[in-house]
Design an enzyme around this catalytic site. Structure first.
Site, PDB file in Angstrom:
ATOM      1  CB  SER A   1      -0.911   0.018   1.228  1.00  0.00           C
ATOM      2  OG  SER A   1      -1.657  -1.172   1.271  1.00  0.00           O
TER       3      SER A   1
ATOM      4  CG  ASP B   1     -10.540  -2.819   1.934  1.00  0.00           C
ATOM      5  OD1 ASP B   1     -10.542  -1.876   1.131  1.00  0.00           O
ATOM      6  OD2 ASP B   1      -9.965  -2.775   3.058  1.00  0.00           O
TER       7      ASP B   1
ATOM      8  CB  CYS C   1      -9.921   2.446   1.270  1.00  0.00           C
ATOM      9  SG  CYS C   1     -11.286   1.651   0.399  1.00  0.00           S
TER      10      CYS C   1
END
Lengths: 378, 623
Positions: free
Chosen positions: B334, B373, B392
């Protein structure tokens, strides 16, 4: 002192007195002077060549003194007595050679000397004088030039000790002994056809003898022809001595300043290779001076030989004179790369060995032969 | 007539004969003497130059004088690598009265291992009598003192001091500094052998290797007089030969960007974890800390490791010799999301306020496959700031499919991914920046050459083929911090002359500036990253910081263990856990430091990596 040098009458008197003294001592002034100059030159060089070792110079001086005593003593001996003594000297020498051989056989190793406790003594050294003495003795009563039968006898006289010495094995000395005897025969007037025949025979012997040489002896000969083949082994001596001589140039690097000699690149610098030290430190000039001194000695010795009046004296004196030169030539030739490396010292200059005593003894005999002559026709 | 056959001696004739012979002999003697003199003329006149050169070559030997290696300093002048005297015991055989007794005596003092006396004796005997032979290396100060007391008992034995490379901080910063060790066959190919005569050690890895030329200096030499055995002699008679000497020129000192305090904090913060940290000053590319753990002590290499010691390092499952900061490649996870957001803004596929509802998974049109997710149940309605703050995944799955793989790859490429950063030490890996074109080029089987839409989706959250090094991520963070201004990362900032002590500053190297839609787009994503530490995933780690931190967490899935690791039931589990990432810069308004932290199998970026990053930021910003 000033007076002594400048007053001509005084100088003349001194010279006359010296000459008289030398004559009474049965010595030859010019020859003695020549020898003294060579010896002094030798000591001067030895100090540098030994790495500035005064002890070496002292020992060399002692040997020189011993040699001089031998010379003085032998000069007093009557040549006739010497002549009669010749066979005995020869026989004793041969016996000693056999003894050395036997000891060597028992001790399982090469043996060249006898240990007399206080001094080590090489019988082969004696033969260098004994052989020409006996040859001259043999020819003394016989008509010259020698005939075939005489030559056979002479060959035996020469070859017995030569064979014994060669068996030690000391090929170099054997050849020198053979040469000393051979010179007597040559001076006795050996005919040309014999000379040619013997030369042919020698060549043939060399051809066959090659097969009998020890490996190290062969290697020496081979390295002589091409030293670079073995630059760190057998060729090392020759290469380094040529570098020493060559780098000395005309005037040399200066006394005690030869890098080859002082830094020990030159092997056996104070003994067999001292000629190269002279070449390096004193240059071409130093070598030529030394050679001229030697030539003077030899020329004077030959002159003395020619003045003697009987066959024994002439032949022996002539042989001794020429032998001396041969030593010089072999050593200088070897060190400068003209001849193969053989262990022959530079006469009166190389350090060590009994050669200095033997050589001076030879000159003592020579002086005796000259100074005891009967003055015919005067 | 019979009497006629008896030859009588004719004295007169014989005398004549002898004289003729003697004269011939004299003539021959004269000729031989001339031959001899001719030979001497050849040697001493014609070949004089030749033999002079040979004689010179015989006696003069050139002894190299090695230059002292440059010192390495941190940005505050703290010494990181220097040359210190190392003590060794040396013995000169010709000065030792009784070798056996001497060796036994030294063993009795505990200065020689008693069971190796035979080897030592053999070593000494194998050398020349006047050589000084090292019989014991690496004496401690205490051993030096013990020998000093007994020195008089051991003539011919002495302590010698040699300069050895020393790293006073041991392991600290070893993967940035590198180390020195014996010159190898391989090294010989890249150096000028002549210039290295006398040098025994050469830089390996890191700064020591990359700046070998500056550090090495120029070796000098001394001509010495030697004799036939090679023994050095002081003088030769009265002759003073002209001997040349050239002093060595010491190598240049290096000033690093590294801050020893930050480096130490970073290493301590990683503790026993395997991982890497790179901290960069975004204003100039200075690398403030470069950590790869575990490390190793570089001091051992200079004195020579035993085979066993090296084997232990080589076969260690934690791979201490492996520079994870430059050569470890991991999926960024991420951490790339802010850059993805910026790409969306730049290409105009999304606006900062555009929001998307996250219900916990994402599906591609016409497909039932659910891309989940990380948060079961989803984040609800998220805009760009919230999406970054909460990390997210669903938001970025959608953004990825809007951008497409090519545009994502191109944009990430601007931030240095998929290419070396150009840091001034060698060995960095490029990582892997995938694209449909790349896939076609790389795979052989046509079935594998197809780029699937699903691969685009996971590309958006930094999974899939994408691989980066910790250095690349730190570089990326620094570029965001500087709002598109990109500096090439560098360890060395100045070169100091060891004599004058004057430092020549090296100018930072500005790379091509990154073009975005509007400068405000930078503010948007930075606000998102600040939100990460203020209510977002990394809030806990930022608590109490007197400056604002912009950050981003990340987790990288581990697919398989490395092939060279042994199968070990208890270890496997741990080593299959996710890698933890955290990138950050601070203060967010005017960043002075950007950092990337990777902890292998650390599981959670927020839990494991972010607290470490916080310590690094504090160390730099709060001193």
């Amino acid at each position: 002192m000033y007076d002594a040098i400048t007053d001509p009458s005084r100088t003349r008197r001194t010279v006359t007195a010296t000459a008289r003294m030398l004559a009474s001592l049965k010595l030859d002034g010019p020859l003695l002077l020549g020898l003294a100059l060579v010896a002094a030159y030798g000591l001067f060089v030895l100090y540098s060549a030994s790495g500035q070792d005064p002890a070496s110079v002292v020992r060399a001086t002692i040997r020189l003194g011993l040699g001089t005593l031998a010379m003085l003593a032998l000069a007093q001996v009557n040549p006739n007595f010497l002549r009669r003594l010749s066979p005995w000297v020869y026989v004793v020498g041969v016996v000693l050679l056999v003894v050395v051989e036997v000891i060597g056989y028992i001790g399982k190793g090469a043996q060249r000397w006898l240990d007399l406790g206080f001094v080590r003594f090489q019988p082969s050294e004696v033969m260098k004088i004994a052989v020409p003495m006996l040859c001259a003795w043999y020819l003394h009563e016989r008509p010259l030039p020698p005939d075939g039968r005489s030559l056979l006898a002479l060959a035996a006289i020469i070859l017995v000790p030569v064979g014994l010495v060669a068996a030690q094995p000391d090929l170099g000395t054997a050849l020198l002994i053979a040469m000393a005897g051979g010179l007597v025969v040559l001076l006795a007037g050996l005919q040309m056809r014999w000379i040619a025949g013997l030369a042919g025979l020698a060549a043939g012997t060399a051809w066959i003898g090659w097969g009998f040489l020890h490996d190290y002896q062969r290697k020496r000969v081979l390295t002589f022809f091409d030293p670079e083949q073995d630059p760190l082994g057998a060729g090392y001596h020759i290469i380094q001595s040529q570098i020493a001589i060559g780098s000395g140039g005309v005037f040399g690097k200066g006394w005690m300043n030869g890098s080859q000699a002082q830094l020990e690149f030159l092997p056996e610098r104070s003994t067999d290779f001292i000629f190269a030290v002279i070449g390096e430190e004193l240059g071409l000039l130093g070598l030529v001076i030394l050679l001229l001194l030697y030539l003077f000695v030899v020329a004077r010795a030959i002159y003395l030989a020619m003045q003697t009046q009987d066959t024994f004296a002439r032949l022996l004196a002539g042989s001794l004179a020429i032998t001396f030169f041969v030593y010089v030539f072999i050593n200088a030739g070897m060190v400068s790369g003209l001849l193969p490396v053989v262990g022959v010292p530079l006469p009166l200059v190389s350090y060590g060995g009994t050669s200095m005593v033997t050589l001076l003894a030879g000159f003592g005999i020579l002086m005796s032969l000259y100074s005891h002559r009967k003055l015919v026709g005067s | 007539m019979a009497a006629a056959r008896v030859r009588l001696k004719n004295l007169w004739q014989e005398q004549q004969l002898f004289e003729r012979r003697a004269l011939v002999a004299g003539a021959i003697i004269g000729l031989l003497t001339l031959a001899l003199i001719a030979r001497l003329v050849v040697l001493q006149v014609l070949r004089y130059d030749y033999y002079t050169e040979l004689s010179q070559g015989n006696r003069v030997r050139t002894e190299p004088l090695p230059a002292s290696r440059g010192v390495i300093l941190d940005r505050h002048g703290e010494i990181l690598a220097e040359n210190r005297p190392a003590y060794q015991l040396e013995l000169v055989r010709e000065e030792v009265p009784d070798l056996d007794a001497t060796l036994r005596g030294l063993a009795a003092l505990g200065l020689l291992p008693a069971d190796e006396l035979d080897d030592t004796r053999r070593l000494v005997r194998s050398r020349r009598v006047f050589d000084s032979v090292p019989i014991r290396l690496r004496l401690t100060e205490e051993e030096v003192a013990r020998f000093a007391v007994h020195r008089f008992e051991f003539p011919g034995v002495d302590i010698r001091t040699r300069l050895a490379r020393s790293y006073p901080h041991g392991e600290l910063g070893v993967h940035a500094l590198g180390y020195v060790s014996a010159i190898s066959e391989h090294d010989l190919e890249r150096i000028d052998r002549g210039a290295y005569a006398g040098t025994t050690l050469i830089g390996k890895l890191g700064v020591e290797s990359a700046y070998e030329r500056e550090l090495h200096g120029t070796n000098g030499f001394r001509e010495i007089l030697v004799n036939a055995q090679g023994r050095s002699v002081e003088r030769l008679g009265a002759l003073v030969p002209e001997l040349e000497t050239r002093d060595p020129v010491a190598g240049d000192d290096l000033v690093l960007a590294l801050d020893l305090g930050v480096q130490r904090t970073a290493e301590d913060a990683l503790g026993a974890n395997r991982g890497a940290i790179v901290a960069i000053d975004p204003r100039n590319g200075d690398v403030l800390a470069l950590v790869s753990r575990p490390g190793f002590d570089p001091n051992g290499f200079g004195r020579g490791l035993t085979r066993l010691e090296y084997q232990a390092l080589e076969e260690n499952i934690d791979r201490p010799l492996f520079n994870r900061a430059l050569r470890g490649v991991y999926p960024p996870g991420s951490t790339i999301k802010p850059v993805m957001a910026l790409a969306g803004l730049t290409y105009g596929v999304i606006a900062p306020t555009d929001s998307r509802f996250c219900r916990g998974f994402f599906t591609l049109p016409g497909s039932s496959h659910r891309f989940r997710d990380w948060k079961r149940g989803g984040h609800g309605q998220v805009d760009m700031i919230r999406a970054i703050a909460q990390s997210c995944d669903v938001y970025f799955y959608g953004l990825a499919s809007l951008l497409g793989a090519e545009r994502m790859a191109t944009f990430l490429g601007h931030f240095g991914l998929g290419a070396p950063t150009g840091i001034d030490i060698g060995g960095e890996k490029t990582g892997l920046l995938p694209s449909p074109e790349w896939k076609k080029r790389t795979f052989k089987r046509p079935a594998e050459q197809v780029w699937f839409p699903g691969e685009t989706v996971i590309f958006g959250i930094g999974q899939g083929y994408l691989l980066v090094t910790p250095l690349q991520l730190a570089h990326m963070a620094a570029i965001i911090a500087a709002r598109g201004r990109s500096y090439q990362p560098r360890l060395v900032t100045g070169i100091r002359d060891p004599q004058t002590r004057r430092t020549r500053e090296l100018a930072p190297k500005l790379l091509e500036e990154i073009q975005v839609g509007a400068p405000a787009d930078w503010d948007t994503i930075i606000r998102g990253m600040v939100a990460v530490t203020q209510g977002g995933t990394a809030s806990a780690s930022a608590r109490g910081a007197p400056y604002t931190i912009a950050g981003k967490t990340g987790t990288a899935q581990v697919f398989s263990i490395a092939q060279n690791e042994k199968y070990d039931e208890s270890k496997i589990d741990e080593r299959l856990r996710d890698h933890a990432w955290f990138i950050a810069f601070a203060p967010a308004e005017a960043p002075r430091i950007a950092v990337a932290v990777l902890i292998e199998n650390g599981r959670s970026g927020s839990g494991a990596a972010a607290p470490v990053a916080r310590k690094v930021l504090d160390a730099w910003l709060l001193k």
